[in-house]
Design an enzyme around this catalytic site. Structure first.
Site, PDB file in Angstrom:
ATOM      1  N   ALA A  51       0.639  -1.462   0.166  1.00  0.00           N
ATOM      2  CA  ALA A  51      -0.500  -0.044   0.199  1.00  0.00           C
ATOM      3  C   ALA A  51       0.986   0.980  -0.108  1.00  0.00           C
ATOM      4  O   ALA A  51       1.090   2.118  -1.279  1.00  0.00           O
ATOM      5  CB  ALA A  51      -0.770  -0.022   0.831  1.00  0.00           C
ATOM      6  N   ARG A  91      -5.571  -0.168  -9.175  1.00  0.00           N
ATOM      7  CA  ARG A  91      -5.806  -0.735  -7.792  1.00  0.00           C
ATOM      8  C   ARG A  91      -7.164   0.010  -7.495  1.00  0.00           C
ATOM      9  O   ARG A  91      -6.444   1.087  -7.019  1.00  0.00           O
ATOM     10  CB  ARG A  91      -4.724  -1.362  -7.553  1.00  0.00           C
ATOM     11  CG  ARG A  91      -3.863  -2.228  -8.630  1.00  0.00           C
ATOM     12  CD  ARG A  91      -2.590  -3.341  -7.224  1.00  0.00           C
ATOM     13  NE  ARG A  91      -2.997  -4.464  -7.424  1.00  0.00           N
ATOM     14  CZ  ARG A  91      -2.570  -4.854  -5.737  1.00  0.00           C
ATOM     15  NH1 ARG A  91      -0.967  -4.224  -5.708  1.00  0.00           N
ATOM     16  NH2 ARG A  91      -3.065  -6.129  -5.289  1.00  0.00           N
ATOM     17  N   GLN A 198       4.160 -13.181  -2.561  1.00  0.00           N
ATOM     18  CA  GLN A 198       5.464 -11.961  -1.695  1.00  0.00           C
ATOM     19  C   GLN A 198       5.660 -12.268  -0.195  1.00  0.00           C
ATOM     20  O   GLN A 198       6.982 -12.192  -0.042  1.00  0.00           O
ATOM     21  CB  GLN A 198       4.164 -11.282  -1.132  1.00  0.00           C
ATOM     22  CG  GLN A 198       3.542 -10.142  -1.993  1.00  0.00           C
ATOM     23  CD  GLN A 198       2.277 -10.723  -2.787  1.00  0.00           C
ATOM     24  OE1 GLN A 198       1.886 -12.325  -2.604  1.00  0.00           O
ATOM     25  NE2 GLN A 198       0.965  -9.881  -3.733  1.00  0.00           N
ATOM     26  N   ASP A 239      -4.032  -2.147   4.094  1.00  0.00           N
ATOM     27  CA  ASP A 239      -3.993  -1.777   2.620  1.00  0.00           C
ATOM     28  C   ASP A 239      -5.292  -0.664   2.461  1.00  0.00           C
ATOM     29  O   ASP A 239      -5.128   0.075   1.750  1.00  0.00           O
ATOM     30  CB  ASP A 239      -4.621  -2.833   2.186  1.00  0.00           C
ATOM     31  CG  ASP A 239      -3.468  -3.418   1.056  1.00  0.00           C
ATOM     32  OD1 ASP A 239      -2.902  -4.752   1.913  1.00  0.00           O
ATOM     33  OD2 ASP A 239      -2.292  -2.995   0.355  1.00  0.00           O
ATOM     34  N   ASN A 249      -6.025  -6.523   4.206  1.00  0.00           N
ATOM     35  CA  ASN A 249      -4.908  -7.011   3.931  1.00  0.00           C
ATOM     36  C   ASN A 249      -5.474  -8.246   2.947  1.00  0.00           C
ATOM     37  O   ASN A 249      -5.924  -9.023   2.683  1.00  0.00           O
ATOM     38  CB  ASN A 249      -4.390  -7.571   5.356  1.00  0.00           C
ATOM     39  CG  ASN A 249      -2.286  -7.191   5.194  1.00  0.00           C
ATOM     40  OD1 ASN A 249      -2.199  -6.479   4.360  1.00  0.00           O
ATOM     41  ND2 ASN A 249      -2.102  -8.065   5.124  1.00  0.00           N
ATOM     42  N   LYS A 250      -3.819  -8.516   2.730  1.00  0.00           N
ATOM     43  CA  LYS A 250      -3.992  -9.400   1.876  1.00  0.00           C
ATOM     44  C   LYS A 250      -4.321 -10.957   2.024  1.00  0.00           C
ATOM     45  O   LYS A 250      -4.526 -11.464   3.137  1.00  0.00           O
ATOM     46  CB  LYS A 250      -2.194 -10.014   1.527  1.00  0.00           C
ATOM     47  CG  LYS A 250      -2.109 -10.984   0.773  1.00  0.00           C
ATOM     48  CD  LYS A 250      -2.346 -11.033  -0.865  1.00  0.00           C
ATOM     49  CE  LYS A 250      -1.731  -9.755  -1.442  1.00  0.00           C
ATOM     50  NZ  LYS A 250      -2.786  -9.771  -2.721  1.00  0.00           N
TER      51      LYS A 250
END
Ligand code: MRU
Length: 351
Positions: A51, A91, A198, A239, A249-250
């Site tokens: 982010a 995004r 990631q 994020d 978040n992810k």
């Protein structure tokens, strides 16, 4: 610390460079984004990601957008509007993108009447300020959270919220770097983070570079580690955080939070004020990016699912505030996580 994940080299006619994170860990390549389309593509395909780093890249992308504009002020302002609108479509989830674009728009408007060249210079100064402020916020997050990382403890993290994801130093990884610098020894478990890995490609790489003891695990191993008493703390990035503390978040973060609650492991989020969206009362309003099926069916080039398999590919999830022990910000730790506590820590606006 490794070299900056994204940077501006030179003055107004300089260039925007970034580490192409899609190539890590096997290739370390710095690319130059010469057009706004290249900046958009770099954000979209995660050459630059995380982010805060997306926010910095977007701000520098606006400078790229005005580089070619004539010096006429109206033309510069029009280029700012067009570039911001375009980059905003790259995004949807990380609010830092929109926060940085808003800042760039505001600076352009504040310099109306000063002439095109002055507006351009102000935009470059603002993009550099956004980068520098992010680096400072990450350091402060590290200071605020380092006491959580106690001698001999095991810390689990998900995705990459390290220096690759920010201007420098990271958010969730910042307390780890600070504790490491202080000579503390501890173990980190990095979830691999399907589908784009990631955790495996980036977190494991950057912690190894820094000399931190890191063990890579598959996402589905987190529960067993907690059951075996190997995890004392979970620390993740964010994020977008709503006013009540619900945190996007992810994808996979929510599952880790549920596991942590079940096993009595404290679950902390680390994020700068630029990641808060106080206009949203709860996480229900956070837009969740859905990505292409091929990231699941053809991860890294090889087909791993039957032809035409049906998929569902949200890139983020929302962890409800009630599962979060505390949120580490550059202004200290907010715990318990409540709307009142966050508002007191952050003030009315964010960033
Ligand atoms: O899709 P990505 O790699 O951009 O997702 C990144 C994350 O979810 C990070 O945890 C988050 O942005 C925090 S980065 C300091």
């Amino acid at each position: 610390m490794p070299e900056p994940t994204v940077r501006w080299v030179g003055g107004l006619q300089g260039r925007m460079e970034l580490i192409d994170q899609t190539l890590l860990p096997t290739e370390h390549t710095v690319i130059t984004c010469r057009t706004v389309e290249e900046v958009w593509e770099a954000i979209k395909v995660l050459r630059v990601r995380g982010a805060p780093a997306i926010g910095v890249a977007a701000a520098m992308g606006v400078v790229v957008g005005v580089q070619g504009a004539p010096d006429d002020e109206a033309a510069v302002l029009e280029a700012v509007t067009e570039t911001c609108e375009y980059l905003a479509t790259s995004r949807p989830t990380a609010v830092n993108l929109f926060w940085a674009l808003d800042r760039m728009r505001r600076v352009a408007n504040a310099h109306r009447g000063a002439g095109g060249p002055a507006v351009k210079e102000a935009l470059l100064a603002e993009a550099k300020a956004i980068r520098d402020e992010d680096a400072a916020m990450c350091r402060a997050i590290g200071d605020a959270g380092r006491h959580l990382v106690t001698e001999g403890c095991g810390v689990l993290t998900h995705c990459n919220a390290g220096s690759l994801a920010t201007a420098e130093y990271g958010t969730a990884l910042a307390p780890l770097y600070r504790a490491h610098e202080a000579g503390r020894s501890f173990r980190v478990y990095a979830d691999e983070t399907r589908p784009l890995l990631q955790g495996a490609r980036l977190t494991t790489w950057e912690l190894m570079q820094a000399g931190v003891d890191v063990t890579l695990i598959c996402d589905n191993m987190a529960g067993v580690l907690m059951r075996q008493g190997m995890v004392d703390l979970v620390l993740v990035g964010a994020d977008r955080i709503a006013a009540n503390g619900d945190t996007a978040n992810k994808i996979g973060t929510y599952s880790v939070a549920v596991l942590a609650k079940h096993h009595g492991v404290p679950f902390y989020v680390a994020a700068p004020s630029s990641t808060f969206d106080l206009a949203l009362d709860s996480g229900d309003g956070i837009p969740i990016e859905e990505r292409g099926a091929e990231e699941v069916t053809h991860g890294f080039g090889r087909q791993t699912a039957p032809d035409d398999a049906k998929t569902y590919c949200p890139a983020f999830d929302v962890t409800p505030a009630e599962l979060i022990e505390g949120i580490v910000t550059e202004r200290g730790i907010v715990s318990p996580v409540t709307a009142a506590g966050l508002s007191a820590a952050l003030g009315e606006g964010r960033g």
